[in-house]
Design a protein around this motif. Structure first.
Motif, PDB file in Angstrom:
ATOM      1  N   GLN A  19       0.917  -1.240  -0.179  1.00 40.02           N
ATOM      2  CA  GLN A  19       0.076  -0.036   0.076  1.00 40.02           C
ATOM      3  C   GLN A  19       0.653   1.286  -0.033  1.00 40.02           C
ATOM      4  O   GLN A  19       0.510   2.299  -0.820  1.00 40.02           O
ATOM      5  CB  GLN A  19      -0.818   0.113   1.285  1.00 40.02           C
ATOM      6  CG  GLN A  19      -2.023   1.244   1.360  1.00 40.02           C
ATOM      7  CD  GLN A  19      -3.013   0.984   0.232  1.00 40.02           C
ATOM      8  OE1 GLN A  19      -3.398  -0.031  -0.016  1.00 40.02           O
ATOM      9  NE2 GLN A  19      -3.428   2.273  -0.477  1.00 40.02           N
ATOM     10  N   GLU A  20       1.852   1.128   0.801  1.00 37.80           N
ATOM     11  CA  GLU A  20       2.671   2.466   0.904  1.00 37.80           C
ATOM     12  C   GLU A  20       3.703   2.733  -0.258  1.00 37.80           C
ATOM     13  O   GLU A  20       4.088   3.827  -0.659  1.00 37.80           O
ATOM     14  CB  GLU A  20       3.617   2.434   2.007  1.00 37.80           C
ATOM     15  CG  GLU A  20       4.603   1.091   2.162  1.00 37.80           C
ATOM     16  CD  GLU A  20       4.119  -0.143   2.744  1.00 37.80           C
ATOM     17  OE1 GLU A  20       4.867  -1.069   3.040  1.00 37.80           O
ATOM     18  OE2 GLU A  20       2.783   0.028   3.219  1.00 37.80           O
ATOM     19  N   ARG A  21       3.622   1.784  -1.205  1.00 34.07           N
ATOM     20  CA  ARG A  21       4.268   1.847  -2.534  1.00 34.07           C
ATOM     21  C   ARG A  21       3.471   2.171  -3.624  1.00 34.07           C
ATOM     22  O   ARG A  21       3.985   2.270  -4.798  1.00 34.07           O
ATOM     23  CB  ARG A  21       5.171   0.647  -2.566  1.00 34.07           C
ATOM     24  CG  ARG A  21       6.465   0.720  -1.795  1.00 34.07           C
ATOM     25  CD  ARG A  21       7.786  -0.256  -1.994  1.00 34.07           C
ATOM     26  NE  ARG A  21       7.802  -0.375  -3.500  1.00 34.07           N
ATOM     27  CZ  ARG A  21       7.962  -1.534  -4.022  1.00 34.07           C
ATOM     28  NH1 ARG A  21       7.943  -2.778  -3.474  1.00 34.07           N
ATOM     29  NH2 ARG A  21       8.205  -1.412  -5.334  1.00 34.07           N
ATOM     30  N   PHE A  22       2.283   1.832  -3.326  1.00 31.00           N
ATOM     31  CA  PHE A  22       1.295   1.911  -4.550  1.00 31.00           C
ATOM     32  C   PHE A  22       1.065   3.434  -4.942  1.00 31.00           C
ATOM     33  O   PHE A  22       0.270   4.164  -4.318  1.00 31.00           O
ATOM     34  CB  PHE A  22      -0.159   1.145  -4.078  1.00 31.00           C
ATOM     35  CG  PHE A  22      -1.017   1.092  -5.325  1.00 31.00           C
ATOM     36  CD1 PHE A  22      -0.883   0.005  -6.167  1.00 31.00           C
ATOM     37  CD2 PHE A  22      -1.934   1.789  -5.609  1.00 31.00           C
ATOM     38  CE1 PHE A  22      -1.529  -0.476  -7.166  1.00 31.00           C
ATOM     39  CE2 PHE A  22      -2.636   1.863  -6.541  1.00 31.00           C
ATOM     40  CZ  PHE A  22      -2.619   0.647  -7.438  1.00 31.00           C
ATOM     41  N   ASN A  23       1.449   3.435  -6.122  1.00 36.32           N
ATOM     42  CA  ASN A  23       1.430   4.673  -6.911  1.00 36.32           C
ATOM     43  C   ASN A  23       1.222   4.569  -8.440  1.00 36.32           C
ATOM     44  O   ASN A  23       1.621   3.484  -8.803  1.00 36.32           O
ATOM     45  CB  ASN A  23       2.261   5.855  -6.253  1.00 36.32           C
ATOM     46  CG  ASN A  23       3.696   5.620  -6.700  1.00 36.32           C
ATOM     47  OD1 ASN A  23       3.907   5.017  -7.606  1.00 36.32           O
ATOM     48  ND2 ASN A  23       4.646   5.737  -5.852  1.00 36.32           N
TER      49      ASN A  23
END
Length: 102
Positions: A19-23
């Motif tokens: 989630q924290e790397r999802f972009n």
């Protein structure tokens, strides 16, 4: 979701983006990597297909029905306490939903 994604990735049928790397940039990078390797994409599709359970809904319903020995429609509550059936001592298959005149 994360546990399901990890299992699918472990089988080779998915890639996991935390989630924290999802972009948008990371997603585009992953899509490009898949597009650049059609054989790998085909293997991943096959692995994902093998992880599927096409009868999952039916299997789950069969499991739940096996717990009480009653047909599912006999114990489903519709609109509060309007359900009739196994929970009220009627024979299996004899349940009905009453319509209220309220």
């Amino acid at each position: 979701q994360a546990a399901n994604a990890r299992e699918l990735a472990k089988a080779g049928g998915a890639r996991v983006i935390r989630q924290e790397r999802f972009n948008a940039k990371e997603l585009a990078k992953q899509i490009k990597a898949l597009a650049d390797n059609p054989q790998g994409l085909g293997r991943a599709a096959h692995a994902a297909w093998n992880c599927g359970r096409p009868r999952a809904v039916e299997d789950l319903a069969d499991l739940v029905e096996s717990f009480g020995g009653a047909e599912m429609m006999d114990v489903i509550r519709v609109g509060g306490n309007n359900a009739r059936g196994a929970s009220q001592g009627l024979p299996v298959g004899q349940g009905a939903v009453r319509e209220s005149a309220e």
